[in-house]
Design an enzyme around this catalytic site. Structure first.
Site, PDB file in Angstrom:
ATOM      1  N   THR B 142      34.932 -30.720  17.855  1.00 10.67           N
ATOM      2  CA  THR B 142      34.525 -29.748  16.830  1.00 10.67           C
ATOM      3  C   THR B 142      35.713 -29.511  15.890  1.00 10.67           C
ATOM      4  O   THR B 142      35.922 -30.297  14.983  1.00 10.67           O
ATOM      5  CB  THR B 142      34.018 -28.439  17.465  1.00 10.67           C
ATOM      6  OG1 THR B 142      34.993 -27.953  18.367  1.00 10.67           O
ATOM      7  CG2 THR B 142      32.706 -28.654  18.187  1.00 10.67           C
ATOM      8  N   LYS B 168      37.056 -31.837  24.986  1.00 11.55           N
ATOM      9  CA  LYS B 168      37.244 -31.272  23.655  1.00 11.55           C
ATOM     10  C   LYS B 168      37.618 -29.800  23.773  1.00 11.55           C
ATOM     11  O   LYS B 168      37.322 -29.162  24.786  1.00 11.55           O
ATOM     12  CB  LYS B 168      36.000 -31.471  22.782  1.00 11.55           C
ATOM     13  CG  LYS B 168      34.748 -30.820  23.255  1.00 11.55           C
ATOM     14  CD  LYS B 168      34.543 -29.406  22.892  1.00 11.55           C
ATOM     15  CE  LYS B 168      34.742 -29.133  21.420  1.00 11.55           C
ATOM     16  NZ  LYS B 168      34.411 -27.670  21.177  1.00 11.55           N
ATOM     17  N   THR B 179      33.804 -23.423  23.177  1.00 11.13           N
ATOM     18  CA  THR B 179      34.786 -24.453  22.953  1.00 11.13           C
ATOM     19  C   THR B 179      34.992 -25.572  23.933  1.00 11.13           C
ATOM     20  O   THR B 179      34.971 -26.721  23.584  1.00 11.13           O
ATOM     21  CB  THR B 179      36.143 -23.778  22.776  1.00 11.13           C
ATOM     22  OG1 THR B 179      36.095 -23.166  21.526  1.00 11.13           O
ATOM     23  CG2 THR B 179      37.268 -24.741  22.794  1.00 11.13           C
ATOM     24  N   GLU B 265      44.229 -24.298  17.565  1.00 16.84           N
ATOM     25  CA  GLU B 265      43.961 -24.038  16.147  1.00 16.84           C
ATOM     26  C   GLU B 265      45.207 -23.525  15.443  1.00 16.84           C
ATOM     27  O   GLU B 265      45.719 -22.457  15.750  1.00 16.84           O
ATOM     28  CB  GLU B 265      42.799 -23.072  16.013  1.00 16.84           C
ATOM     29  CG  GLU B 265      41.497 -23.767  16.418  1.00 16.84           C
ATOM     30  CD  GLU B 265      40.297 -22.857  16.396  1.00 16.84           C
ATOM     31  OE1 GLU B 265      40.475 -21.635  16.387  1.00 16.84           O
ATOM     32  OE2 GLU B 265      39.171 -23.397  16.388  1.00 16.84           O
TER      33      GLU B 265
END
Lengths: 391, 391
Positions: B142, B168, B179, B265
């Site tokens: 993603t 992932k 997530t 992130e």
């Protein structure tokens, strides 16, 4: 108008801890006052927390000396000695007993207080006219961008009781800043026991409801001094008078707490998280705090993104009981009903351009409710905190 | 080299949930395999978590179908139906029992799965050669910027047991992305009970030790399939063979967990928080997590600022017992000894320019220890999360 609180004075000076700004404040009552305090629950505490806790056992104080720019935390025995010395120096200059002087420090952790500068600063303070509340309010600021002060009057037993406070804090809680300090002066006549109880109630419904970054300071301190000069019938038990007093005190603290969040580090929006339908008040707060402390929720609000999935997920991981069939409302727009989207995300997104955002969650497992105030997470937060000491 | 795991295949295609990128993956064993799973503890869970939990009661599976771009979470009964349908469609095309097909979804919360696209995608998948692990790894991504796969071999009872996994996750945990998804294929012959135990042990020491933003996904899922094709003596109890198997599995999961943090992130640095001297393992983890989840610690590390006061304060508010006389070490430089500064902040600051940062805290109340992996908090985190749906 804090100057209207009878028998209290305040002043603030620059003594040299910070560069050019005021950094030392004094709040003083004409006569010994009843006193109570509420402190951080962090297991690592600043030196003044230990010193004040000890002094407040007797429930009496007359003055408080506060420095900014240095938290006097993590300084071991030396820190305790310095905090006591700060009180002693002020007592000496004021000509009152050392027992009656409290102290507080806020700023960077792990550096010694510059005692010579503080000694000079105290001398300057006592020579000043004692009606300079604004100077005092400015002298306790750290990363605050605005001065924080509030005032309330309340009729108790036929007399007008007055209360005023100055406060600092721009992150609840930003440990490096050892952040939140509030000193409340009131001319109410109130027993030590009732004063303590009212302060605890007011703090629980205000400063304990705010969160800027989920961190908790080593130095958080709220002190109240009550010198009885209003001449009201003494508040000695939980009755109408007590409730009016605690109510006014709570309103005063809530006003200051909202100011802290509005001035939160890097904040662009004020967020109120309201939780209903929880199994207990404790669980309602757990849910509200999980949402308020979620970086993902806070960045979504900064981006004005009606991203309710992050709210649902934060509620789900809070540790409290929540139903998957929860409802979620964003600034009045119900975006989730019974756990699924109502399709009104675009409408909610438009409403998120307001500066105050209300997020409501109905957990649908009980009847308890609770709220928390927080702010969004922005680029400016990173800027302020990635290089704090350089500011 | 995951292709070396005997009797397993994988493929990944674009079915149209995401724009132009692969978004549907299949992992398949030639024969029914023993299976176990570990899932999010969030009370709000994606539909596939409910469906897989139910199917895994029998401890058997042969295939797993995974889509990205849509988490199929907060979709009520419709979500459950869609997840079951996804398994049924795959089973039909593969000609195996529906009971043996697991599923997972990752992506945005609160939107229905596009079932027609998934149906077409499944048809395309089964026509593909089944040795396309890289395609599968890409199809489950993603906000990940890198594909994540790992491989291990371990000698057990004279045979070479192989295990490979794709994974992932770019935030542990980023609820909107729902997530973390990991699927592990091994040719080990291992009893259902020992498989479940080994997976739990490996996950506790890897994926449960990482934190990007303190949020927890609704969809986190780790699945292991063991088809027994290695022909080793069956692992049926806790002994040498079991320990070797769990050890290899833990190393495999740790490699993937580190990849997730490195790809966190907006992350610019990998941070390992090591806590020693805690009262219990649970308390060591509490302390490590409080430090790892502190925005103030994370922004300080981003700014390469040896701001140990934030570490001390986070430890103090963790809820665990800590001594104020704690020691703190940053990338090998002891900055705090017995609770006070050693004066080596500048030295520590220089060492913080490395890409991996190790923060060590000795809580000095006991002998237990623990670690957590996290990353720093940067401007890019805000950028990625303030407008996720727009990306």
């Amino acid at each position: 108008v804090i100057t209207r609180v009878r028998g209290f004075g305040a002043a603030g000076v620059h003594c040299g801890i910070k560069y050019r700004k005021r950094d030392l404040a004094l709040v003083l009552s004409d006569s010994p006052a009843r006193a109570a305090g509420v402190f951080t629950t962090n297991k690592v505490t600043g030196a003044h927390v230990k010193v004040d806790r000890e002094k407040l056992r007797r429930g009496e104080a007359q003055a408080m000396i506060i420095n900014s720019g240095n938290a006097n935390a993590c300084n071991g025995k030396q820190g305790i000695q310095d905090a006591k010395k700060m009180c002693a120096l002020a007592a000496q200059e004021l000509g009152i007993s050392e027992r009656l002087v409290l102290c507080a420090s806020t700023g960077i952790i792990g550096k010694r207080l510059p005692m010579a500068k503080i000694r000079e600063g105290i001398r300057a303070l006592v020579r000043r006219p004692a009606n300079r509340w604004e100077h005092a309010a400015r002298a306790i600021m750290t990363t605050d961008t605005k001065m924080k002060a509030a005032y309330r009057e309340v009729a108790i037993g036929g007399r007008n009781v007055r209360m005023g406070a100055i406060c600092k804090g721009a992150g609840m809680i930003c440990p490096n800043m050892a952040t939140m300090v509030c000193i409340i002066a009131t001319d109410a006549l109130v027993s030590k026991r009732m004063l303590k109880r009212a302060l605890k109630g007011a703090v629980d419904a205000s400063f304990n409801r705010i969160s800027v970054d989920g961190d908790m300071s080593t130095n958080d301190t709220v002190i109240i001094l009550a010198n009885g000069r209003a001449g009201n019938r003494e508040i000695r038990e939980v009755g109408v008078d007590y409730r009016r007093f605690e109510g006014a005190l709570t309103a005063l603290c809530q006003e200051l707490a909202r100011m802290i969040v509005h001035d939160g580090e890097g904040a662009s929006k004020f967020i109120e998280v309201r939780v209903g339908g929880a199994a207990s008040e404790r669980e309602a707060l757990l849910i509200a705090k999980a949402i308020a402390n979620s970086n993902l929720v806070k960045t979504a609000i900064f981006g004005e993104d009606a991203n309710w999935g992050r709210i649902a997920a934060a509620a789900g991981r809070s540790g409290a009981r929540v139903s998957e069939r929860m409802d979620i409302t964003m600034n009045g727009v119900k975006v989730v009903r019974n756990g699924v989207s109502t399709g009104r995300e675009d409408e909610a997104r438009e409403r998120l351009d307001e500066e105050e955002v209300v997020l409501e969650v109905d957990a649908k497992v009980g009847k308890a409710k609770g709220f928390v105030w927080t702010c969004d997470l922005t680029y400016d937060y990173i800027t302020e905190n990635a290089a704090y000491e350089g500011l």
